[in-house]
Write a protein that holds these residues in place. Structure first.
Motif, PDB file in Angstrom:
ATOM      1  N   GLY A  90      -1.087  -8.882  -5.285  1.00 59.46           N
ATOM      2  CA  GLY A  90      -2.167  -8.369  -4.277  1.00 59.46           C
ATOM      3  C   GLY A  90      -2.494  -6.708  -4.379  1.00 59.46           C
ATOM      4  N   THR A  91      -3.738  -6.617  -3.979  1.00 59.60           N
ATOM      5  CA  THR A  91      -3.916  -5.078  -4.099  1.00 59.60           C
ATOM      6  C   THR A  91      -3.622  -4.365  -2.764  1.00 59.60           C
ATOM      7  OG1 THR A  91      -6.211  -5.720  -3.204  1.00 59.60           O
ATOM      8  CG2 THR A  91      -5.960  -5.600  -5.645  1.00 59.60           C
ATOM      9  N   SER A  92      -3.096  -4.759  -1.802  1.00 61.35           N
ATOM     10  CA  SER A  92      -2.252  -4.290  -0.777  1.00 61.35           C
ATOM     11  C   SER A  92      -1.188  -4.893  -0.406  1.00 61.35           C
ATOM     12  CB  SER A  92      -3.388  -4.375   0.554  1.00 61.35           C
ATOM     13  OG  SER A  92      -3.570  -5.591   1.041  1.00 61.35           O
ATOM     14  N   ILE A  93      -0.420  -4.343   0.544  1.00 61.06           N
ATOM     15  CA  ILE A  93       0.851  -4.895   0.969  1.00 61.06           C
ATOM     16  C   ILE A  93       0.516  -6.106   1.788  1.00 61.06           C
ATOM     17  CG2 ILE A  93       2.487  -4.680   2.811  1.00 61.06           C
ATOM     18  CD1 ILE A  93       2.854  -1.438   1.923  1.00 61.06           C
ATOM     19  N   ASP A  94      -0.494  -6.089   2.562  1.00 55.84           N
ATOM     20  CA  ASP A  94      -0.723  -7.660   3.401  1.00 55.84           C
ATOM     21  C   ASP A  94      -1.210  -8.495   2.260  1.00 55.84           C
ATOM     22  OD1 ASP A  94      -0.368  -6.245   5.747  1.00 55.84           O
ATOM     23  OD2 ASP A  94      -2.448  -5.822   6.252  1.00 55.84           O
ATOM     24  N   LYS A  95      -1.929  -8.193   1.306  1.00 59.16           N
ATOM     25  CA  LYS A  95      -2.301  -9.481   0.312  1.00 59.16           C
ATOM     26  C   LYS A  95      -1.161  -9.990  -0.407  1.00 59.16           C
ATOM     27  CE  LYS A  95      -7.189  -8.248   0.063  1.00 59.16           C
ATOM     28  NZ  LYS A  95      -8.235  -7.608  -0.870  1.00 59.16           N
ATOM     29  N   ALA A  96      -0.419  -8.785  -0.986  1.00 62.60           N
ATOM     30  CA  ALA A  96       1.106  -9.331  -1.457  1.00 62.60           C
ATOM     31  C   ALA A  96       1.975 -10.345  -0.759  1.00 62.60           C
ATOM     32  CB  ALA A  96       1.910  -8.258  -2.051  1.00 62.60           C
ATOM     33  N   LYS A  97       2.073  -9.893   0.742  1.00 69.57           N
ATOM     34  CA  LYS A  97       2.948 -10.697   1.402  1.00 69.57           C
ATOM     35  C   LYS A  97       2.313 -12.051   1.642  1.00 69.57           C
ATOM     36  CE  LYS A  97       4.777  -7.228   4.669  1.00 69.57           C
ATOM     37  NZ  LYS A  97       4.793  -6.787   6.112  1.00 69.57           N
ATOM     38  N   ASN A 158      14.975 -14.086  -3.187  1.00 68.81           N
ATOM     39  CA  ASN A 158      14.211 -12.939  -3.888  1.00 68.81           C
ATOM     40  C   ASN A 158      12.945 -12.552  -3.084  1.00 68.81           C
ATOM     41  OD1 ASN A 158      15.248 -14.206  -7.073  1.00 68.81           O
ATOM     42  ND2 ASN A 158      16.415 -12.700  -5.843  1.00 68.81           N
ATOM     43  N   PHE A 159      12.155 -13.843  -2.652  1.00 67.36           N
ATOM     44  CA  PHE A 159      10.821 -13.526  -2.117  1.00 67.36           C
ATOM     45  C   PHE A 159      11.052 -13.077  -0.861  1.00 67.36           C
ATOM     46  CE2 PHE A 159       9.850 -17.243  -5.284  1.00 67.36           C
ATOM     47  CZ  PHE A 159       8.729 -16.508  -6.067  1.00 67.36           C
TER      48      PHE A 159
END
Length: 183
Positions: A90-97, A158-159
């Motif tokens: 993702g392009t942000s921490i929230d999107k990656a989460k 890991n996730f």
């Protein structure tokens, strides 16, 4: 005469007016390792006896491009000649989460040996196959269907570690690097 010809040739080669490319803008394309999500430990191969092998190391990363920032998982492969594989979440921490939580939900709810194909944030095709409720295997596939990176394993642990690392400290580390690149 021969020296004059060589001098003219050198001037033509070194003259930027005749170059094929023109530099528009430069940027660092920096990769920031936020933290390690697997230790790359040694594992004993039970079938082969007492032989041990080094398990690949995986990290959470952020890559700063000219026009975007991408968070993801940087994975080593078993082949030491391969480049590390970037799975952009993702392009942000929230999107990656959100992406990690989607994968965890897939691992928890779908039948074993089920596969899905996803396009990551940097437009790479990634096949994810559930091996168990605690692990999955990833393959990167090119546009022609050929496997670029094969058999990279990630676990639920890991996730979950990646989710814990996507915090204020990670955001601060990335923002600091962005400010440094702007100077």
């Amino acid at each position: 005469m021969k020296n004059l010809f060589i001098l003219v040739l050198i001037v033509l080669v070194l003259n930027p007016g005749y170059s094929q490319i023109k530099i528009q803008e430069s940027y660092t394309n920096e990769l920031i390792v936020i933290g390690t999500i697997s230790a790359g430990a040694m594992a004993m191969n039970v079938l082969a006896g007492s032989n041990t092998e080094k398990l690949p190391n995986h990290s959470l990363y952020c890559r700063i491009f000219k026009d975007k920032t991408t968070y993801g998982i940087l994975m080593e492969t078993k082949n030491r000649f391969d480049d590390n594989f970037e799975f952009a979440l993702g392009t942000s921490i929230d999107k990656a989460k959100e992406s990690i939580n989607t994968i965890l939900e897939f691992m928890a709810t779908k039948p074993l040996d089920t596969s899905i194909e996803v396009k990551d944030e940097d437009n790479r095709l990634v096949q994810i196959t559930i091996d168990s409720r605690k692990s999955c295997r990833l393959k990167a596939i090119d546009a022609n269907g050929a496997i670029i990176v094969d058999e990279v394993y990630l676990t639920k642990r890991n996730f979950n570690r990646a989710l814990r690392l996507l915090d204020e400290r990670a955001e601060s580390k990335v923002n600091s690097a962005i400010r440094k690149n702007m100077e």
